[in-house]
Design a protein around this motif. Sequence first.
Motif, mmCIF file in Angstrom:
data_model
loop_
_atom_site.group_PDB
_atom_site.id
_atom_site.type_symbol
_atom_site.label_atom_id
_atom_site.label_comp_id
_atom_site.label_asym_id
_atom_site.label_seq_id
_atom_site.Cartn_x
_atom_site.Cartn_y
_atom_site.Cartn_z
ATOM 1 N N ARG A 102 36.989 50.143 45.907
ATOM 2 C CA ARG A 102 36.303 49.548 44.713
ATOM 3 C C ARG A 102 37.417 48.496 44.429
ATOM 4 N NH1 ARG A 102 32.238 53.792 41.115
ATOM 5 N NH2 ARG A 102 30.610 53.792 42.528
ATOM 6 N N LEU A 103 38.690 49.034 43.738
ATOM 7 C CA LEU A 103 39.715 47.512 43.462
ATOM 8 C C LEU A 103 40.182 47.337 44.967
ATOM 9 C CD1 LEU A 103 42.358 50.804 42.533
ATOM 10 C CD2 LEU A 103 40.889 48.942 41.051
ATOM 11 N N ASN A 104 39.684 47.301 45.808
ATOM 12 C CA ASN A 104 39.842 46.330 47.058
ATOM 13 C C ASN A 104 38.130 45.569 46.937
ATOM 14 O OD1 ASN A 104 41.299 46.196 49.599
ATOM 15 N ND2 ASN A 104 39.037 46.429 50.535
ATOM 16 N N THR A 105 37.593 45.466 46.801
ATOM 17 C CA THR A 105 36.158 44.926 46.682
ATOM 18 C C THR A 105 36.746 43.678 45.707
ATOM 19 O OG1 THR A 105 34.933 46.314 47.461
ATOM 20 C CG2 THR A 105 33.858 45.457 46.641
ATOM 21 N N LEU A 106 37.364 44.362 44.321
ATOM 22 C CA LEU A 106 37.328 43.792 43.809
ATOM 23 C C LEU A 106 38.499 42.687 43.728
ATOM 24 C CD1 LEU A 106 37.357 46.188 39.933
ATOM 25 C CD2 LEU A 106 35.402 44.513 40.778
ATOM 26 N N SER A 107 39.705 43.198 44.245
ATOM 27 C CA SER A 107 41.267 42.395 44.547
ATOM 28 C C SER A 107 40.387 41.092 45.564
ATOM 29 C CB SER A 107 42.259 43.037 45.019
ATOM 30 O OG SER A 107 41.666 43.092 46.675
ATOM 31 N N THR A 108 38.741 41.248 46.371
ATOM 32 C CA THR A 108 38.766 40.745 47.698
ATOM 33 C C THR A 108 37.198 39.589 47.278
ATOM 34 O OG1 THR A 108 37.972 42.175 48.736
ATOM 35 C CG2 THR A 108 39.937 41.817 49.917
ATOM 36 N N THR A 109 36.929 40.288 45.495
ATOM 37 C CA THR A 109 35.586 39.555 44.950
ATOM 38 C C THR A 109 36.068 38.332 44.067
ATOM 39 O OG1 THR A 109 34.532 41.233 45.821
ATOM 40 C CG2 THR A 109 33.304 39.467 45.138
ATOM 41 N N ASP A 110 35.225 37.661 44.066
ATOM 42 C CA ASP A 110 34.863 35.758 42.728
ATOM 43 C C ASP A 110 34.138 36.886 41.917
ATOM 44 O OD1 ASP A 110 35.292 33.696 41.981
ATOM 45 O OD2 ASP A 110 33.631 32.960 42.389
ATOM 46 N N GLU A 111 34.682 36.876 40.995
ATOM 47 C CA GLU A 111 33.546 37.746 39.951
ATOM 48 C C GLU A 111 32.844 37.002 38.861
ATOM 49 O OE1 GLU A 111 34.816 39.695 35.522
ATOM 50 O OE2 GLU A 111 36.036 38.562 36.763
ATOM 51 N N LEU A 112 33.030 35.313 39.363
ATOM 52 C CA LEU A 112 31.693 34.387 38.974
ATOM 53 C C LEU A 112 30.517 34.554 39.732
ATOM 54 C CD1 LEU A 112 30.250 32.445 36.957
ATOM 55 C CD2 LEU A 112 32.131 30.289 38.421
ATOM 56 N N THR A 113 31.130 34.170 41.386
ATOM 57 C CA THR A 113 30.087 34.194 42.079
ATOM 58 C C THR A 113 29.615 35.235 43.450
ATOM 59 O OG1 THR A 113 31.361 32.808 43.878
ATOM 60 C CG2 THR A 113 30.791 31.813 42.066
ATOM 61 N N ARG A 114 30.012 36.671 43.254
ATOM 62 C CA ARG A 114 30.198 37.872 43.767
ATOM 63 C C ARG A 114 30.528 37.305 45.120
ATOM 64 N NH1 ARG A 114 32.118 40.906 40.249
ATOM 65 N NH2 ARG A 114 31.174 42.363 41.878
ATOM 66 N N LEU A 115 30.937 36.253 45.848
ATOM 67 C CA LEU A 115 31.336 35.914 47.188
ATOM 68 C C LEU A 115 33.260 36.409 47.062
ATOM 69 C CD1 LEU A 115 30.268 32.432 47.621
ATOM 70 C CD2 LEU A 115 28.969 34.455 48.876
ATOM 71 N N PRO A 116 33.273 36.639 48.356
ATOM 72 C CA PRO A 116 34.993 37.043 48.896
ATOM 73 C C PRO A 116 35.773 36.098 48.092
ATOM 74 C CG PRO A 116 33.047 37.429 50.794
ATOM 75 C CD PRO A 116 32.541 36.596 49.984
ATOM 76 N N ASN A 117 36.833 36.187 47.934
ATOM 77 C CA ASN A 117 37.871 35.258 47.784
ATOM 78 C C ASN A 117 38.221 34.373 48.454
ATOM 79 O OD1 ASN A 117 39.176 36.753 47.945
ATOM 80 N ND2 ASN A 117 39.596 37.801 45.604
ATOM 81 N N ARG A 118 39.698 34.576 48.050
ATOM 82 C CA ARG A 118 40.338 32.841 48.941
ATOM 83 C C ARG A 118 41.209 34.168 49.877
ATOM 84 N NH1 ARG A 118 42.331 27.891 50.231
ATOM 85 N NH2 ARG A 118 43.715 28.383 51.752
ATOM 86 N N ARG A 119 41.303 35.923 49.483
ATOM 87 C CA ARG A 119 42.528 36.513 49.817
ATOM 88 C C ARG A 119 41.326 37.126 51.198
ATOM 89 N NH1 ARG A 119 46.132 40.652 48.409
ATOM 90 N NH2 ARG A 119 46.267 40.003 46.556
ATOM 91 N N ALA A 120 40.041 36.992 50.765
ATOM 92 C CA ALA A 120 39.557 37.672 52.008
ATOM 93 C C ALA A 120 38.568 36.774 52.908
ATOM 94 C CB ALA A 120 38.205 38.056 51.230
ATOM 95 N N PHE A 121 39.081 35.077 52.477
ATOM 96 C CA PHE A 121 39.067 34.124 53.569
ATOM 97 C C PHE A 121 40.087 34.489 54.623
ATOM 98 C CE2 PHE A 121 40.071 30.636 54.266
ATOM 99 C CZ PHE A 121 38.972 29.750 55.019
#
Length: 560
Positions: free
Chosen positions: A197-216
């Motif tokens: 879950r921490l990994n999901t939080l660290s790679t997920t944009d909180e507003l849109t629930r899409l992956p974030n820049r790190r995940a991209f």
Amino acid sequence: MIRRPASRSHESALFHADFVAAGRATKAQVTVIMALGLAAMWILRPILFNQPHPLIHDWAFASLWLVVPAAIRVVSCLPRTPPPWSTGLFIASVYLDVITFMVIRSLSEQGGYDEIPILIPIAYLASLLVVHIRFVVLVPAMLVGFATLAIIEAMTIPITSASVIDIGAAGAIFFVPLASSWLHERQTELGWVRERRLNTLSTTDELTRLPNRRAFDHELQRALTDGPLPVSLAILDVDRFKVLNDALGHAAGDRTLAAIGRSIADSVDGPSTFTARLSGEEFVVVWSGDGPEAARAQADRVRGDVASLQLPSGRFDTPVTASAGFASLGSPPEDPARAAAVLTATADAALYRAKHDGRNRLVAAATLIPDSDPTVDARLQRPVDEVSVEVEDPLGEHDRAFLADFDRSGLVARRVIMAGIALIVVAVAAVAPGLLALPDTTVTTSRVVYGFLMIPAAVVAIVAATWRRLRPWAAVIHVVCVAPVIAGQMWLRASDVPHAQEIVTFLMPVAVLLSLGVVQIRFRLMFPAMVVLYIGILVVECLAVPAYDGDYLAFSPMPS
């Protein structure tokens, strides 16, 4: 591909597969130890057995009990073996070894040959406790194995007080650690879920629930390294987003971004696509394996879907629109990190042209930006994300919290084990004199050892594991208290008690020693304590207790 939250049952299945897979390395280590032990036993049989049973000399039988279980264990350790098969094969191999040892032990006893001590099959069966077998499988596996061992022992070996005590001690070795095995699995699952879950939080944009820049960044490099080519990239930017924020407010802007994020995710969700929010009002879509023309058509459709949402833009009678830049790479890159930067910079430059040409359109780059372009180096030097990373002390806050939880989790097991030792001692002191018709001097000696050494040590360990003020030192106190318990047992073995009736068998101090491995004591304390106590048991056993057939074999499983 968009990562959606896993259901609880799916997440549990993933954990159990990872839990079993994590035990492959331990299975491999145990396999090597068992193979070396069996090979050494067969090679050294003239030394270990004064009158070895003919079966031990038989090459066909030796190959059966040496090779077949080892081969099954090797298969259970292979990475491609599915987790259920890995567990089942390992259990089957241990059962084969246990049955083989018990058959040899029975035939040896009946034929008057040197016997194999019961500690050998017990040690092999106890190996199931350390190879990451799920608790719901471990309990019946241990019950079946122990029942098989006890039945063969009862049916083929003459029943004596020593054999009954051995079986009781074997039961303690098997079933007392089961609580710790459940606790270990539960703590491992909690840690696994937290990390996931921490990994999901660290790679997920909180507003849109899409992956974030790190995940991209990670997924794009992975696609360029492992994914099918070509890899295409589209960067979408919401047109005049600042006007929207100024006219309607930031809350409306956030709702707009969330709606656009859902629209993009629904438009391109598939096994060969990946969508993320880059930053601000920028989104990105990656296609792996799709042709450039097909990917470009999908990118333009995704961009057009933004306008079809008819979201208010803050300008009269004009919905929110988006512009997009598109780029594609079809040849395998030599440097995936640089190729990712080149592809992203090229799509970004195409997006800039789309903005310059009037917005609400897609521009596809004809060629990739050269590696020498300054924008490529700038992207390679950009931090992975905007979160600053601080250097922590060697033992950080999370490490200290984990060690504190680790220490606390062993308190219950320590209390249970020491309470069990105290109850067994009381029961033996009350029943053994009349049951075994022990001499008065022997009874007096045993009661002195029980009352002034072993029971007080058990009580002190229980108090240390219970009293809050002593909990920081509970592990050390437990180890210190185990020492007099083992010393008392070895004292009785070395005194007149074993000569009259062997009510303290070699397996009993071994069981107490092995309990240190299941009560959550840190390795830096547990390992030297077990080594010192093990050497002490061997010294007393060799020097003060009369030798019997199978002594050396009885010593061999303890270090493993």
